[in-house]
Design a protein around this motif. Structure first.
Motif, PDB file in Angstrom:
ATOM      1  N   GLY A  56     -11.006   4.412  -3.649  1.00 36.05           N
ATOM      2  CA  GLY A  56     -12.282   3.946  -3.109  1.00 36.05           C
ATOM      3  C   GLY A  56     -12.134   2.823  -2.098  1.00 36.05           C
ATOM      4  N   ARG A  57     -13.191   2.667  -1.293  1.00 36.68           N
ATOM      5  CA  ARG A  57     -13.274   1.548  -0.350  1.00 36.68           C
ATOM      6  C   ARG A  57     -14.194   0.490  -0.944  1.00 36.68           C
ATOM      7  NH1 ARG A  57     -10.659   2.850   4.119  1.00 36.68           N
ATOM      8  NH2 ARG A  57     -10.341   5.065   4.593  1.00 36.68           N
ATOM      9  N   ALA A  59     -16.263  -3.448  -0.482  1.00 37.79           N
ATOM     10  CA  ALA A  59     -16.867  -4.403   0.429  1.00 37.79           C
ATOM     11  C   ALA A  59     -16.145  -5.746   0.369  1.00 37.79           C
ATOM     12  CB  ALA A  59     -18.337  -4.588   0.076  1.00 37.79           C
ATOM     13  N   GLU A  60     -16.203  -6.475   1.456  1.00 37.66           N
ATOM     14  CA  GLU A  60     -15.618  -7.812   1.502  1.00 37.66           C
ATOM     15  C   GLU A  60     -16.284  -8.700   0.448  1.00 37.66           C
ATOM     16  OE1 GLU A  60     -14.820 -11.458   4.696  1.00 37.66           O
ATOM     17  OE2 GLU A  60     -15.726  -9.569   5.352  1.00 37.66           O
ATOM     18  N   GLY A  61     -15.498  -9.422  -0.289  1.00 43.03           N
ATOM     19  CA  GLY A  61     -16.032 -10.300  -1.321  1.00 43.03           C
ATOM     20  C   GLY A  61     -16.243  -9.641  -2.669  1.00 43.03           C
ATOM     21  N   GLU A  62     -16.000  -8.333  -2.762  1.00 44.38           N
ATOM     22  CA  GLU A  62     -16.180  -7.630  -4.031  1.00 44.38           C
ATOM     23  C   GLU A  62     -15.136  -8.100  -5.045  1.00 44.38           C
ATOM     24  OE1 GLU A  62     -16.098  -2.991  -5.649  1.00 44.38           O
ATOM     25  OE2 GLU A  62     -16.513  -3.417  -3.524  1.00 44.38           O
ATOM     26  N   MET A  63     -15.534  -8.185  -6.303  1.00 41.50           N
ATOM     27  CA  MET A  63     -14.639  -8.602  -7.374  1.00 41.50           C
ATOM     28  C   MET A  63     -14.494  -7.472  -8.390  1.00 41.50           C
ATOM     29  SD  MET A  63     -14.027 -11.771  -6.419  1.00 41.50           S
ATOM     30  CE  MET A  63     -13.405 -12.725  -7.815  1.00 41.50           C
ATOM     31  N   LYS A  79     -10.213 -10.720  -7.110  1.00 42.98           N
ATOM     32  CA  LYS A  79     -10.667 -10.230  -5.815  1.00 42.98           C
ATOM     33  C   LYS A  79     -10.222  -8.782  -5.605  1.00 42.98           C
ATOM     34  CE  LYS A  79     -10.140 -14.811  -3.735  1.00 42.98           C
ATOM     35  NZ  LYS A  79      -9.321 -15.608  -2.773  1.00 42.98           N
ATOM     36  N   GLU A  80     -11.137  -7.956  -5.153  1.00 39.47           N
ATOM     37  CA  GLU A  80     -10.808  -6.578  -4.819  1.00 39.47           C
ATOM     38  C   GLU A  80     -10.208  -6.529  -3.420  1.00 39.47           C
ATOM     39  OE1 GLU A  80      -9.666  -3.841  -5.610  1.00 39.47           O
ATOM     40  OE2 GLU A  80     -11.353  -3.052  -6.793  1.00 39.47           O
ATOM     41  N   VAL A  81      -9.504  -5.454  -3.118  1.00 42.14           N
ATOM     42  CA  VAL A  81      -8.932  -5.241  -1.787  1.00 42.14           C
ATOM     43  C   VAL A  81      -9.764  -4.179  -1.068  1.00 42.14           C
ATOM     44  CG1 VAL A  81      -6.604  -5.939  -2.436  1.00 42.14           C
ATOM     45  CG2 VAL A  81      -7.303  -3.556  -2.751  1.00 42.14           C
ATOM     46  N   PRO A  82      -9.642  -4.075   0.259  1.00 44.08           N
ATOM     47  CA  PRO A  82     -10.493  -3.140   1.010  1.00 44.08           C
ATOM     48  C   PRO A  82     -10.386  -1.683   0.560  1.00 44.08           C
ATOM     49  CG  PRO A  82      -9.491  -4.708   2.513  1.00 44.08           C
ATOM     50  CD  PRO A  82      -8.856  -4.941   1.174  1.00 44.08           C
ATOM     51  N   TYR A  83      -9.174  -1.247   0.159  1.00 40.42           N
ATOM     52  CA  TYR A  83      -9.009   0.141  -0.269  1.00 40.42           C
ATOM     53  C   TYR A  83      -8.081   0.202  -1.478  1.00 40.42           C
ATOM     54  CZ  TYR A  83      -8.073   5.132  -0.304  1.00 40.42           C
ATOM     55  OH  TYR A  83      -7.965   6.442  -0.699  1.00 40.42           O
ATOM     56  N   THR A  84      -8.449   1.018  -2.453  1.00 39.92           N
ATOM     57  CA  THR A  84      -7.584   1.226  -3.618  1.00 39.92           C
ATOM     58  C   THR A  84      -7.249   2.709  -3.748  1.00 39.92           C
ATOM     59  OG1 THR A  84      -9.558   1.307  -5.038  1.00 39.92           O
ATOM     60  CG2 THR A  84      -8.367  -0.779  -4.930  1.00 39.92           C
ATOM     61  N   LEU A 126      -0.613  -0.422  -9.034  1.00 34.10           N
ATOM     62  CA  LEU A 126      -0.666   0.982  -8.637  1.00 34.10           C
ATOM     63  C   LEU A 126      -1.873   1.267  -7.758  1.00 34.10           C
ATOM     64  CD1 LEU A 126       0.412   2.732 -11.955  1.00 34.10           C
ATOM     65  CD2 LEU A 126       1.644   2.789  -9.777  1.00 34.10           C
ATOM     66  N   GLN A 127      -2.980   0.613  -8.011  1.00 33.13           N
ATOM     67  CA  GLN A 127      -4.171   0.822  -7.193  1.00 33.13           C
ATOM     68  C   GLN A 127      -3.995   0.286  -5.769  1.00 33.13           C
ATOM     69  OE1 GLN A 127      -8.008  -0.224  -9.112  1.00 33.13           O
ATOM     70  NE2 GLN A 127      -6.844  -0.403 -11.008  1.00 33.13           N
ATOM     71  N   ARG A 128      -3.039  -0.607  -5.571  1.00 29.02           N
ATOM     72  CA  ARG A 128      -2.947  -1.327  -4.296  1.00 29.02           C
ATOM     73  C   ARG A 128      -1.657  -1.057  -3.523  1.00 29.02           C
ATOM     74  NH1 ARG A 128      -5.681  -7.240  -5.660  1.00 29.02           N
ATOM     75  NH2 ARG A 128      -7.537  -6.396  -6.699  1.00 29.02           N
ATOM     76  N   SER A 129      -0.873  -0.066  -3.924  1.00 30.95           N
ATOM     77  CA  SER A 129       0.461   0.099  -3.340  1.00 30.95           C
ATOM     78  C   SER A 129       0.718   1.520  -2.863  1.00 30.95           C
ATOM     79  CB  SER A 129       1.523  -0.274  -4.380  1.00 30.95           C
ATOM     80  OG  SER A 129       1.286  -1.561  -4.901  1.00 30.95           O
ATOM     81  N   ALA A 130       1.225   1.633  -1.624  1.00 31.90           N
ATOM     82  CA  ALA A 130       1.544   2.942  -1.056  1.00 31.90           C
ATOM     83  C   ALA A 130       3.002   3.315  -1.243  1.00 31.90           C
ATOM     84  CB  ALA A 130       1.185   2.956   0.430  1.00 31.90           C
TER      85      ALA A 130
END
Length: 258
Positions: A56-57, A59-63, A79-84, A126-130
């Motif tokens: 998912g994508r 929003a900026e500032g999403e937690m 803090k969430e990242v732009p894409y997971t 895993l959600q944040r790594s390619a």
């Protein structure tokens, strides 16, 4: 005799709760060129569901709320990242996989205030790594920002091209971050890992790059910049950098080592 039997049962229970095994196969050591890693967890009662996170994508500032193991653990916001990336179990949709085995090490280095236990850390990475190297960098960044609250841990971090062994342990109560070393498994090798620190001396950079978050010899070794200085600060090591052994400082062998 009854006391002896009871003691044996209790000992077996302790050993079983500390029994995870990983097998790692490099791409040149497999019949079809695949990188492989396995995860066998023999802990009593360990019937974990197959977790799923949709890609998912954000929003900026999403937690995102994380909750570690155990009924006493409350939710904490990260803090969430732009894409997971999408994740099923212990592999994401980029074919990055992370498995583990616990080695414990020096218990005085646990930081109970840290946000991340090792299993939650694996899932978020895993959600944040390619790829595998990016996963190691994400783990480093997360523990620096939010803290690590487990004991000594080994992660096998693999993708479709390579596999790495990463050993990590905290720096003590109320201290964020962790000290760690990651070594690449040679492509033509097979290795196994189970419940003890294995990394002793490791290749070290000749000159530290101050712009990088950690030290790295490309494709060979990655490690936290303070892995040796922290050991000295804590009175765990007094020798030269060249002779430093991660295992001897942070996870010396005892009777439980396999």
């Amino acid at each position: 005799m009854k006391k002896l039997i009871l003691s044996a049962i209790l000992l077996c229970s302790v050993v079983a709760s500390f029994a995870c095994t990983n097998l790692i196969v490099g791409k040149k050591a497999s019949a079809d060129g695949s990188v492989m890693c396995t995860y066998n967890c023999d802990s009593f009662g360990f019937l974990n569901p197959l977790d799923f996170w949709a890609p998912g994508r954000h929003a900026e500032g999403e937690m995102i709320a994380i909750r570690g193991w155990g009924p006493q653990t409350g939710e904490r916001l990260v803090k969430e990242v732009p894409y997971t990336y999408g994740v099923v179990g212990l592999m994401n949709d980029k074919q990055v996989a992370i498995v583990e085995t616990t080695w414990g090490g020096r218990r005085e280095l646990v930081n109970r205030e840290g946000f991340f236990d090792y299993f939650t850390l694996m899932g978020i990475a895993l959600q944040r790594s390619a790829n595998a190297r990016e996963a190691i960098a994400v783990i480093d960044q997360l523990v620096k920002e939010y803290g690590y609250n487990s004991t000594g841990e080994n992660f096998v971090v693999a993708d479709k091209d390579e596999a790495w062994i990463m050993e990590i342990i905290g720096k003590g109560p109320e201290r964020k971050g962790a000290v760690w070393v990651a070594l690449r498994v040679p492509d033509d090798c097979i290795t196994a890992y189970a419940n003890s620190s294995r990394i002793q001396r490791f290749p070290q950079v000749k000159k530290v790059d101050k712009k990088k978050a950690f030290n790295e010899i490309e494709g060979v070794c990655m490690y936290s910049k303070d892995v040796i200085s922290t050991a000295r600060e804590l009175g765990l090591y007094e020798g030269s950098d060249a002779d430093f052994s991660f295992r001897e400082a942070y996870g010396p062998l005892d009777f439980s080592a396999i």
